[in-house]
Design a protein around this motif. Structure first.
Motif, mmCIF file in Angstrom:
data_model
loop_
_atom_site.group_PDB
_atom_site.id
_atom_site.type_symbol
_atom_site.label_atom_id
_atom_site.label_comp_id
_atom_site.label_asym_id
_atom_site.label_seq_id
_atom_site.Cartn_x
_atom_site.Cartn_y
_atom_site.Cartn_z
ATOM 1 N N GLY A 42 0.777 -1.224 0.000
ATOM 2 C CA GLY A 42 0.000 0.000 0.000
ATOM 3 C C GLY A 42 0.811 1.278 0.000
ATOM 4 O O GLY A 42 0.237 2.366 0.127
ATOM 5 N N LYS A 43 2.128 1.173 -0.130
ATOM 6 C CA LYS A 43 2.985 2.362 -0.104
ATOM 7 C C LYS A 43 3.805 2.479 -1.382
ATOM 8 O O LYS A 43 3.948 1.522 -2.127
ATOM 9 N N GLU A 44 4.351 3.667 -1.599
ATOM 10 C CA GLU A 44 5.215 3.887 -2.760
ATOM 11 C C GLU A 44 6.604 3.285 -2.510
ATOM 12 O O GLU A 44 6.996 3.070 -1.367
ATOM 13 N N ARG A 45 7.311 3.049 -3.593
ATOM 14 C CA ARG A 45 8.689 2.575 -3.472
ATOM 15 C C ARG A 45 9.547 3.639 -2.807
ATOM 16 O O ARG A 45 9.419 4.831 -3.103
ATOM 17 N N GLU A 46 10.437 3.191 -1.926
ATOM 18 C CA GLU A 46 11.232 4.090 -1.091
ATOM 19 C C GLU A 46 12.711 3.775 -1.273
ATOM 20 O O GLU A 46 13.126 2.612 -1.159
ATOM 21 N N GLY A 47 13.510 4.768 -1.538
ATOM 22 C CA GLY A 47 14.950 4.592 -1.638
ATOM 23 C C GLY A 47 15.558 4.432 -0.256
ATOM 24 O O GLY A 47 15.349 5.285 0.613
ATOM 25 N N LEU A 48 16.298 3.350 -0.017
ATOM 26 C CA LEU A 48 16.847 3.055 1.295
ATOM 27 C C LEU A 48 18.323 3.374 1.412
ATOM 28 O O LEU A 48 18.761 3.943 2.411
ATOM 29 N N SER A 49 19.080 2.940 0.438
ATOM 30 C CA SER A 49 20.531 3.038 0.570
ATOM 31 C C SER A 49 21.180 2.964 -0.796
ATOM 32 O O SER A 49 20.636 2.348 -1.721
ATOM 33 N N CYS A 50 22.343 3.601 -0.910
ATOM 34 C CA CYS A 50 23.081 3.611 -2.172
ATOM 35 C C CYS A 50 24.572 3.643 -1.849
ATOM 36 O O CYS A 50 24.986 4.259 -0.849
ATOM 37 N N ILE A 51 25.365 2.989 -2.689
ATOM 38 C CA ILE A 51 26.817 3.019 -2.522
ATOM 39 C C ILE A 51 27.455 3.299 -3.866
ATOM 40 O O ILE A 51 26.987 2.793 -4.905
ATOM 41 N N GLY A 52 28.490 4.101 -3.859
ATOM 42 C CA GLY A 52 29.170 4.413 -5.098
ATOM 43 C C GLY A 52 29.955 3.224 -5.630
ATOM 44 O O GLY A 52 30.334 2.326 -4.884
ATOM 45 N N THR A 53 30.191 3.228 -6.938
ATOM 46 C CA THR A 53 31.014 2.184 -7.533
ATOM 47 C C THR A 53 32.407 2.710 -7.865
ATOM 48 O O THR A 53 33.344 1.931 -8.015
ATOM 49 N N GLY A 54 32.539 4.048 -7.936
ATOM 50 C CA GLY A 54 33.842 4.643 -8.147
ATOM 51 C C GLY A 54 34.514 5.064 -6.858
ATOM 52 O O GLY A 54 35.712 5.346 -6.837
ATOM 53 N N ASP A 55 33.747 5.115 -5.783
ATOM 54 C CA ASP A 55 34.288 5.427 -4.465
ATOM 55 C C ASP A 55 33.439 4.719 -3.420
ATOM 56 O O ASP A 55 32.573 3.933 -3.756
ATOM 57 N N ASP A 56 33.672 4.992 -2.160
ATOM 58 C CA ASP A 56 32.961 4.296 -1.084
ATOM 59 C C ASP A 56 31.898 5.169 -0.432
ATOM 60 O O ASP A 56 31.490 4.910 0.694
#
Length: 126
Positions: A42-56
Motif C-alpha cells: 500500500g505504499k510507494e517505493r522508497e529509496g533506502l541506501s546507495c553506494i558508489g562504484t567509483g568510491d565508497d
C-alpha cells in the motif's frame, strides 16, 4: 544494460537480522551508484541506501540509518551488492529491490532509477 538478481529475503522475527544479496551482471557502469529500494504494501517505493562504484560514498534513509549497512565488491563486470539488516521491525516488511543508478548524496528519486531487480520479500513478524 546490467541484470540484477536479489536473494536473501525471508521471514524473520522482530529484532532479528537478514542479509540481502544482489548479483549485478553485465555491470560496466563505473560511475553510477548501486543500491536498494523497498515497497511496503500500500505504499510507494522508497529509496533506502546507495553506494558508489567509483568510491565508497554511501547514503542511508533516516528510517534505516544505524540499522542497515550496504556494501559491495566487484569481480570484472559482475558486481556483488549486500544489505545487512539488523534490528528489523514489522515496519520493514516489504519487497526489497536492487537498483541502479542511484545517488549517494541524498535520496534517489524514483525517476532516476533505470534498472530494477525482480525483488525479494522480507517479512518481519512474530
Amino acid at each position: 544494460q546490467p541484470h540484477l538478481v536479489e536473494s536473501g529475503g525471508g521471514l524473520v522475527q522482530p529484532g532479528g537480522s537478514l542479509n540481502l544479496s544482489c548479483v549485478a551482471s553485465r555491470f560496466t557502469l563505473n560511475y553510477y551508484g548501486v543500491g536498494w529500494f523497498r515497497q511496503a504494501p500500500g505504499k510507494e517505493r522508497e529509496g533506502l541506501s546507495c553506494i558508489g562504484t567509483g568510491d565508497d560514498s554511501t547514503y542511508y534513509a533516516d528510517s534505516v540509518k544505524g540499522r542497515f549497512t550496504i556494501s559491495r565488491h566487484r569481480d570484472k563486470n559482475t558486481l556483488y551488492l549486500y544489505l545487512q539488516m539488523n534490528e528489523l521491525e514489522p515496519e520493514d516488511t516489504a519487497v526489497y529491490y536492487c537498483v541502479t543508478p542511484c545517488w549517494t548524496g541524498h535520496r534517489t528519486p524514483l525517476s532516476v532509477v533505470d534498472v530494477w531487480g525482480q525483488g525479494t520479500q522480507v517479512t518481519v513478524s512474530s
